[in-house]
Design an enzyme around this catalytic site. Structure first.
Site, mmCIF file in Angstrom:
data_model
loop_
_atom_site.group_PDB
_atom_site.id
_atom_site.type_symbol
_atom_site.label_atom_id
_atom_site.label_comp_id
_atom_site.label_asym_id
_atom_site.label_seq_id
_atom_site.Cartn_x
_atom_site.Cartn_y
_atom_site.Cartn_z
ATOM 1 N N HIS A 110 0.867 -1.192 0.000
ATOM 2 C CA HIS A 110 0.000 0.000 0.000
ATOM 3 C C HIS A 110 0.898 1.235 0.000
ATOM 4 C CE1 HIS A 110 -3.488 -2.462 0.969
ATOM 5 N NE2 HIS A 110 -2.743 -3.053 1.888
ATOM 6 N N ARG A 178 21.007 -5.980 11.992
ATOM 7 C CA ARG A 178 22.364 -5.431 11.946
ATOM 8 C C ARG A 178 23.356 -6.571 11.809
ATOM 9 N NH1 ARG A 178 20.271 -1.211 10.705
ATOM 10 N NH2 ARG A 178 19.675 0.435 12.176
ATOM 11 N N LYS A 181 28.079 -10.606 13.008
ATOM 12 C CA LYS A 181 29.424 -11.125 12.803
ATOM 13 C C LYS A 181 29.688 -11.268 11.312
ATOM 14 C CE LYS A 181 28.764 -15.002 15.251
ATOM 15 N NZ LYS A 181 28.891 -16.367 15.801
#
Ligand SMILES: CC(C)(COP(=O)(O)OP(=O)(O)OC[C@H]1O[C@@H](n2cnc3c(N)ncnc32)[C@H](O)[C@@H]1OP(=O)(O)O)[C@@H](O)C(=O)NCCC(=O)NCCS
Length: 183
Positions: A110, A178, A181
């Site tokens: 949308h 995020r 490693k």
């Protein structure tokens, strides 16, 4: 309904697929007329509840939503009860595994602006291509959002919400995802 019957439906809707496509349970594959949907060799698509013992909440759903949409799924890819939904384009590299109930959506479904959303103006729906490299491992229940680029060899943690560009061999987790490693 057996998988041979479903493969005939795929052919009729111009889905191109390679050798040894294994369908465990019936996926939902919608290929808009004029769109491109290609599936490589040795691909497994799990859609029944216990076809992956992580437990699938849904059948695999693969959608090219517009006549300009493209989905390319490489060789030796495994998909478990995932949604792969393109308005623009989604590319998945060879040997990539897509975990149970993951969702890969190159668009927002949308518009974010109120007027455009209320008027249901499809052209205003945000959409950006997604590229997932080869040899990636996408954890269960993760969300891969529009514009995401995952390099080769990336691992996405279970439940991650992924948006952005990640270089090769990153392990990515969390919301927002995020790098936790590098491999
Ligand atoms: C991402 C993953 C591969 C990382 O495994 P790992 O390299 O062994 O990492 P660790 O378990 O040592 O965790 C490293 C850190 O990341 C965090 N972390 C790991 N997985 C996470 C996740 N999915 N979401 C958020 N944080 C996560 C850990 O809490 C830990 O944090 P800390 O350093 O602050 O203690 C793993 O946790 C994972 O999510 N696997 C996916 C399983 C899956 O979905 N399989 C498919 C089923 S169909």
């Amino acid at each position: 309904m057996n998988s041979n019957w479903f493969k005939l439906v795929m052919k009729a809707t111009k889905v191109r697929y390679g050798k040894n496509l294994l369908l465990k349970g019936m996926p939902v594959i919608f290929n808009k007329s004029g769109a491109e949907l290609t599936i490589g060799n040795n691909v497994t698509i799990n859609s029944s509840f216990l076809s992956n013992l992580v437990g699938l909440y849904q059948r695999t759903i693969i959608v090219t939503r517009t006549s300009e949409s493209k989905i390319s799924i490489g060789n030796n890819v495994g998909i478990s009860g995932a949604t792969i939904y393109a308005r623009n384009s989604i590319s998945i590299g060879d040997n990539t595994l897509i975990g149970g109930n993951a969702k890969i959506m190159d668009n927002d479904f949308h518009p974010i602006e109120i007027e455009a959303r209320n008027a249901d103006i499809k052209e205003k729906i945000g959409a950006k291509p997604i590229t997932i490299g080869k040899n990636c491992f996408i954890g269960c229940n993760s969300l891969i959002l529009k514009g995401t680029i995952l390099g080769d060899g990336c691992v996405v943690g279970a439940g991650a919400v992924v948006s952005g560009v990640f270089e090769d061999n990153c392990v990515i987790a969390g919301n927002p995802a995020r790098v936790i490693k590098r491999l």
